[in-house]
Design a protein around this motif. Structure first.
Motif, PDB file in Angstrom:
ATOM      1  N   SER A  93       3.056  19.261 -15.042  1.00  0.00           N
ATOM      2  CA  SER A  93       2.927  19.343 -16.505  1.00  0.00           C
ATOM      3  C   SER A  93       1.885  20.368 -16.939  1.00  0.00           C
ATOM      4  O   SER A  93       1.959  20.872 -18.060  1.00  0.00           O
ATOM      5  N   ILE A  94       0.936  20.686 -16.070  1.00  0.00           N
ATOM      6  CA  ILE A  94      -0.069  21.689 -16.430  1.00  0.00           C
ATOM      7  C   ILE A  94       0.263  23.053 -15.847  1.00  0.00           C
ATOM      8  O   ILE A  94      -0.556  23.965 -15.871  1.00  0.00           O
ATOM      9  N   GLY A  95       1.470  23.182 -15.296  1.00  0.00           N
ATOM     10  CA  GLY A  95       1.955  24.485 -14.872  1.00  0.00           C
ATOM     11  C   GLY A  95       1.657  24.881 -13.441  1.00  0.00           C
ATOM     12  O   GLY A  95       1.752  26.054 -13.094  1.00  0.00           O
ATOM     13  N   VAL A  96       1.333  23.932 -12.600  1.00  0.00           N
ATOM     14  CA  VAL A  96       1.081  24.233 -11.190  1.00  0.00           C
ATOM     15  C   VAL A  96       2.426  24.454 -10.498  1.00  0.00           C
ATOM     16  O   VAL A  96       3.382  23.709 -10.727  1.00  0.00           O
ATOM     17  N   SER A  97       2.499  25.498  -9.671  1.00  0.00           N
ATOM     18  CA  SER A  97       3.762  25.805  -8.999  1.00  0.00           C
ATOM     19  C   SER A  97       4.129  24.697  -8.008  1.00  0.00           C
ATOM     20  O   SER A  97       3.272  23.962  -7.522  1.00  0.00           O
ATOM     21  N   GLU A  98       5.420  24.607  -7.711  1.00  0.00           N
ATOM     22  CA  GLU A  98       5.911  23.559  -6.799  1.00  0.00           C
ATOM     23  C   GLU A  98       5.275  23.688  -5.419  1.00  0.00           C
ATOM     24  O   GLU A  98       4.950  22.679  -4.786  1.00  0.00           O
ATOM     25  N   LYS A  99       5.080  24.915  -4.965  1.00  0.00           N
ATOM     26  CA  LYS A  99       4.454  25.130  -3.662  1.00  0.00           C
ATOM     27  C   LYS A  99       3.035  24.565  -3.651  1.00  0.00           C
ATOM     28  O   LYS A  99       2.628  23.899  -2.697  1.00  0.00           O
ATOM     29  N   ASN A 100       2.290  24.779  -4.730  1.00  0.00           N
ATOM     30  CA  ASN A 100       0.929  24.266  -4.812  1.00  0.00           C
ATOM     31  C   ASN A 100       0.895  22.745  -4.987  1.00  0.00           C
ATOM     32  O   ASN A 100      -0.026  22.081  -4.515  1.00  0.00           O
ATOM     33  N   VAL A 101       1.898  22.196  -5.656  1.00  0.00           N
ATOM     34  CA  VAL A 101       1.992  20.736  -5.786  1.00  0.00           C
ATOM     35  C   VAL A 101       2.185  20.118  -4.400  1.00  0.00           C
ATOM     36  O   VAL A 101       1.512  19.147  -4.040  1.00  0.00           O
ATOM     37  N   GLU A 102       3.085  20.701  -3.611  1.00  0.00           N
ATOM     38  CA  GLU A 102       3.324  20.198  -2.259  1.00  0.00           C
ATOM     39  C   GLU A 102       2.061  20.297  -1.413  1.00  0.00           C
ATOM     40  O   GLU A 102       1.737  19.396  -0.644  1.00  0.00           O
ATOM     41  N   THR A 103       1.342  21.416  -1.559  1.00  0.00           N
ATOM     42  CA  THR A 103       0.099  21.604  -0.805  1.00  0.00           C
ATOM     43  C   THR A 103      -0.937  20.564  -1.203  1.00  0.00           C
ATOM     44  O   THR A 103      -1.603  19.972  -0.364  1.00  0.00           O
ATOM     45  N   ALA A 104      -1.052  20.313  -2.503  1.00  0.00           N
ATOM     46  CA  ALA A 104      -2.023  19.325  -2.996  1.00  0.00           C
ATOM     47  C   ALA A 104      -1.697  17.934  -2.472  1.00  0.00           C
ATOM     48  O   ALA A 104      -2.608  17.195  -2.068  1.00  0.00           O
ATOM     49  N   LEU A 105      -0.427  17.572  -2.440  1.00  0.00           N
ATOM     50  CA  LEU A 105      -0.046  16.266  -1.930  1.00  0.00           C
ATOM     51  C   LEU A 105      -0.259  16.152  -0.421  1.00  0.00           C
ATOM     52  O   LEU A 105      -0.563  15.083   0.087  1.00  0.00           O
ATOM     53  N   ALA A 106      -0.114  17.276   0.274  1.00  0.00           N
ATOM     54  CA  ALA A 106      -0.293  17.259   1.728  1.00  0.00           C
ATOM     55  C   ALA A 106      -1.750  17.083   2.124  1.00  0.00           C
ATOM     56  O   ALA A 106      -2.039  16.489   3.169  1.00  0.00           O
ATOM     57  N   ILE A 107      -2.677  17.588   1.306  1.00  0.00           N
ATOM     58  CA  ILE A 107      -4.093  17.525   1.697  1.00  0.00           C
ATOM     59  C   ILE A 107      -4.840  16.382   1.051  1.00  0.00           C
ATOM     60  O   ILE A 107      -6.034  16.228   1.279  1.00  0.00           O
ATOM     61  N   LYS A 108      -4.211  15.565   0.263  1.00  0.00           N
ATOM     62  CA  LYS A 108      -4.886  14.464  -0.431  1.00  0.00           C
ATOM     63  C   LYS A 108      -5.585  13.520   0.467  1.00  0.00           C
ATOM     64  O   LYS A 108      -5.608  13.308   1.533  1.00  0.00           O
ATOM     65  N   ASN A 150       0.825  -1.209   0.000  1.00  0.00           N
ATOM     66  CA  ASN A 150       0.000   0.000   0.000  1.00  0.00           C
ATOM     67  C   ASN A 150       0.858   1.258   0.000  1.00  0.00           C
ATOM     68  O   ASN A 150       0.557   2.218  -0.711  1.00  0.00           O
ATOM     69  N   ASP A 151       1.923   1.252   0.781  1.00  0.00           N
ATOM     70  CA  ASP A 151       2.824   2.417   0.823  1.00  0.00           C
ATOM     71  C   ASP A 151       3.473   2.654  -0.541  1.00  0.00           C
ATOM     72  O   ASP A 151       3.594   3.794  -0.990  1.00  0.00           O
ATOM     73  N   ALA A 152       3.880   1.573  -1.207  1.00  0.00           N
ATOM     74  CA  ALA A 152       4.488   1.706  -2.530  1.00  0.00           C
ATOM     75  C   ALA A 152       3.470   2.225  -3.540  1.00  0.00           C
ATOM     76  O   ALA A 152       3.788   3.092  -4.363  1.00  0.00           O
ATOM     77  N   ALA A 153       2.247   1.726  -3.477  1.00  0.00           N
ATOM     78  CA  ALA A 153       1.202   2.185  -4.394  1.00  0.00           C
ATOM     79  C   ALA A 153       0.877   3.653  -4.148  1.00  0.00           C
ATOM     80  O   ALA A 153       0.676   4.423  -5.096  1.00  0.00           O
ATOM     81  N   ASN A 154       0.828   4.052  -2.883  1.00  0.00           N
ATOM     82  CA  ASN A 154       0.547   5.457  -2.555  1.00  0.00           C
ATOM     83  C   ASN A 154       1.672   6.368  -3.041  1.00  0.00           C
ATOM     84  O   ASN A 154       1.411   7.458  -3.563  1.00  0.00           O
ATOM     85  N   ALA A 155       2.903   5.947  -2.892  1.00  0.00           N
ATOM     86  CA  ALA A 155       4.035   6.748  -3.358  1.00  0.00           C
ATOM     87  C   ALA A 155       4.005   6.879  -4.875  1.00  0.00           C
ATOM     88  O   ALA A 155       4.260   7.963  -5.421  1.00  0.00           O
ATOM     89  N   ASP A 156       3.661   5.800  -5.563  1.00  0.00           N
ATOM     90  CA  ASP A 156       3.559   5.832  -7.020  1.00  0.00           C
ATOM     91  C   ASP A 156       2.443   6.777  -7.460  1.00  0.00           C
ATOM     92  O   ASP A 156       2.621   7.581  -8.373  1.00  0.00           O
ATOM     93  N   ARG A 157       1.302   6.704  -6.798  1.00  0.00           N
ATOM     94  CA  ARG A 157       0.180   7.582  -7.106  1.00  0.00           C
ATOM     95  C   ARG A 157       0.558   9.045  -6.874  1.00  0.00           C
ATOM     96  O   ARG A 157       0.269   9.902  -7.707  1.00  0.00           O
ATOM     97  N   ASP A 158       1.208   9.319  -5.764  1.00  0.00           N
ATOM     98  CA  ASP A 158       1.618  10.696  -5.450  1.00  0.00           C
ATOM     99  C   ASP A 158       2.599  11.223  -6.493  1.00  0.00           C
ATOM    100  O   ASP A 158       2.521  12.386  -6.895  1.00  0.00           O
TER     101      ASP A 158
END
Length: 63
Positions: free
Chosen positions: A48-63, A31-39
């Motif tokens: 790829s769609i131009g989201v800033s790195e800060k927003n990418v980190e935020t999106a991954l934190a709130i998933k 499960n941990d490996a699958a979650n890391a792959d999904r993230d």
């Protein structure tokens, strides 16, 4: 057969407990490996769609 008190205080795993615990551990690792792959895929897509790195980190934190 051991009494419930002896079983509770034995300090070791029974044969069945060992294999159940190993199965749980392997499932958690999968499960941990699958979650890391999904993230990783989600982060790549967002970048790829131009989201800033800060927003990418935020999106991954709130998933």
């Amino acid at each position: 057969m051991d009494s419930p008190e002896a079983i509770a205080n034995k300090g070791y795993e029974s044969f069945a407990e060992h294999y159940v615990n190993e199965g749980i551990k392997k499932e958690r690792e999968r499960n941990d490996a699958a979650n890391a792959d999904r993230d990783s895929k989600m982060a790549d897509f967002l970048r790829s769609i131009g989201v800033s790195e800060k927003n990418v980190e935020t999106a991954l934190a709130i998933k």
